[in-house]
Enzyme design. Sequence first.
Site, PDB file in Angstrom:
ATOM      1  N   ASN A  95      -1.831   0.034   7.015  1.00  0.00           N
ATOM      2  CA  ASN A  95      -1.306  -1.231   7.295  1.00  0.00           C
ATOM      3  C   ASN A  95      -0.502  -2.027   6.340  1.00  0.00           C
ATOM      4  OD1 ASN A  95      -3.362  -2.042   5.662  1.00  0.00           O
ATOM      5  ND2 ASN A  95      -4.778  -2.874   7.344  1.00  0.00           N
TER       6      ASN A  95
ATOM      7  N   TYR B 250     -12.132  -1.586  -3.913  1.00  0.00           N
ATOM      8  CA  TYR B 250     -12.744  -1.914  -2.545  1.00  0.00           C
ATOM      9  C   TYR B 250     -14.104  -1.791  -2.494  1.00  0.00           C
ATOM     10  CZ  TYR B 250      -8.511  -2.339   0.526  1.00  0.00           C
ATOM     11  OH  TYR B 250      -7.278  -2.770   1.166  1.00  0.00           O
TER      12      TYR B 250
ATOM     13  N   GLU C 167      -9.817  -9.561  -7.984  1.00  0.00           N
ATOM     14  CA  GLU C 167      -8.673  -8.713  -7.682  1.00  0.00           C
ATOM     15  C   GLU C 167      -7.430  -8.680  -8.688  1.00  0.00           C
ATOM     16  OE1 GLU C 167      -7.746  -9.151  -3.736  1.00  0.00           O
ATOM     17  OE2 GLU C 167      -9.693  -7.997  -3.012  1.00  0.00           O
TER      18      GLU C 167
ATOM     19  N   LYS D 292       0.869  -1.145   0.023  1.00  0.00           N
ATOM     20  CA  LYS D 292      -0.103  -0.089  -0.021  1.00  0.00           C
ATOM     21  C   LYS D 292       0.618   1.288  -0.135  1.00  0.00           C
ATOM     22  CE  LYS D 292      -3.948  -2.248   2.380  1.00  0.00           C
ATOM     23  NZ  LYS D 292      -4.914  -2.148   3.410  1.00  0.00           N
TER      24      LYS D 292
ATOM     25  N   HIS E 134      -2.014  -5.401   1.323  1.00  0.00           N
ATOM     26  CA  HIS E 134      -3.384  -5.989   1.202  1.00  0.00           C
ATOM     27  C   HIS E 134      -3.273  -7.482   0.512  1.00  0.00           C
ATOM     28  CE1 HIS E 134      -7.394  -6.777  -0.606  1.00  0.00           C
ATOM     29  NE2 HIS E 134      -6.492  -7.336  -1.667  1.00  0.00           N
TER      30      HIS E 134
HETATM   31  P1  ATP Z   1      -6.973  -5.904   3.101  1.00  0.00           P
HETATM   32  O1  ATP Z   1      -8.421  -6.192   2.352  1.00  0.00           O
HETATM   33  O2  ATP Z   1      -6.483  -4.328   2.981  1.00  0.00           O
HETATM   34  O3  ATP Z   1      -6.146  -6.888   2.803  1.00  0.00           O
HETATM   35  P2  ATP Z   1      -8.043  -7.041   5.471  1.00  0.00           P
HETATM   36  O4  ATP Z   1      -8.548  -7.960   4.585  1.00  0.00           O
HETATM   37  O5  ATP Z   1      -7.358  -7.337   6.512  1.00  0.00           O
HETATM   38  O6  ATP Z   1      -7.287  -5.785   4.615  1.00  0.00           O
HETATM   39  P3  ATP Z   1     -10.725  -5.542   5.159  1.00  0.00           P
HETATM   40  O7  ATP Z   1     -11.627  -5.582   6.410  1.00  0.00           O
HETATM   41  O8  ATP Z   1     -10.900  -6.146   4.039  1.00  0.00           O
HETATM   42  O9  ATP Z   1      -9.022  -5.795   6.075  1.00  0.00           O
HETATM   43  O10 ATP Z   1     -10.421  -4.054   5.018  1.00  0.00           O
HETATM   44  C1  ATP Z   1      -9.880  -3.379   3.847  1.00  0.00           C
HETATM   45  C2  ATP Z   1      -8.714  -2.235   4.648  1.00  0.00           C
HETATM   46  O11 ATP Z   1      -9.707  -1.120   5.135  1.00  0.00           O
HETATM   47  C3  ATP Z   1      -7.946  -2.535   5.738  1.00  0.00           C
HETATM   48  O12 ATP Z   1      -6.763  -3.458   5.290  1.00  0.00           O
HETATM   49  C4  ATP Z   1      -7.614  -1.205   6.217  1.00  0.00           C
HETATM   50  O13 ATP Z   1      -6.615  -0.536   5.418  1.00  0.00           O
HETATM   51  C5  ATP Z   1      -9.249  -0.365   5.942  1.00  0.00           C
HETATM   52  N1  ATP Z   1      -9.821  -0.749   7.244  1.00  0.00           N
HETATM   53  C6  ATP Z   1     -10.371  -1.803   7.560  1.00  0.00           C
HETATM   54  N2  ATP Z   1     -11.155  -1.578   8.918  1.00  0.00           N
HETATM   55  C7  ATP Z   1     -10.915  -0.509   9.121  1.00  0.00           C
HETATM   56  C8  ATP Z   1     -11.441   0.428  10.386  1.00  0.00           C
HETATM   57  N3  ATP Z   1     -12.227  -0.190  11.183  1.00  0.00           N
HETATM   58  N4  ATP Z   1     -10.907   1.663  10.385  1.00  0.00           N
HETATM   59  C9  ATP Z   1     -10.125   2.235   9.366  1.00  0.00           C
HETATM   60  N5  ATP Z   1      -9.753   1.651   8.185  1.00  0.00           N
HETATM   61  C10 ATP Z   1     -10.181   0.054   8.235  1.00  0.00           C
HETATM   62 MG    MG Z   2      -9.772  -7.551   2.620  1.00  0.00          MG
END
Ligand code: ATP
Ligand code: MG
Length: 139
Positions: free
Chosen positions: A112, A49, A126, A9, A115
């Site tokens: 974080n 997303y 994706e 990211k 992804h």
């Molecule tokens: P990713 O899809 O990026 O791999 P993930 O699958 O662990 O991450 P998701 O629930 O799909 O988590 O959320 C997508 C992304 O949205 C997260 O990686 C983070 O960057 C952001 N995100 C998720 N939850 C929150 C939250 N509560 N507050 C802020 N940002 C969030």
């Molecule tokens: Mg995710």
Amino acid sequence: MERTLAIIKPDGVARGLIGEVIRRLEKEGLNILAIKMIWMTKKQAKGFYKVHAGKPFYESVTDFMSSGPCVVMVLEGEDGINAYRKLMGATNYKEAAKGTIRHDYATDIEKNVVHGSDSPQSAAFEIAYFFNELEIFRE
Ligand code: ATP
Ligand code: MG
């Protein structure tokens, strides 16, 4: 063998973590079948997303994902989706296991570093979002 879509990211790229993330996934036996650097528009980030449309963090995370360049990769390995998600650690870095990328480098629940696809269905969507078949190497 299973494919997954991985992204370093904008925070990971800006902080110089491309090499570190790639070192870890190669060490884990995940092979890179395709790789490129892109800078998503807000619209492209929203499309990527779209499963999160309507959630409280949707606007913010799509602003973040379009704030700078990302490295996008197609990875392949045994149990590739889970293997890479295990390497990433939990979404919330405070809950991520020791030794995971997010535990070691994430600074925020949103910023974080990485992804990874979370299912075969999301991996198919994706991968096709960023790469066509001609860009993906195969044995
Ligand atoms: P990713 O899809 O990026 O791999 P993930 O699958 O662990 O991450 P998701 O629930 O799909 O988590 O959320 C997508 C992304 O949205 C997260 O990686 C983070 O960057 C952001 N995100 C998720 N939850 C929150 C939250 N509560 N507050 C802020 N940002 C969030
Ligand atoms: Mg995710």
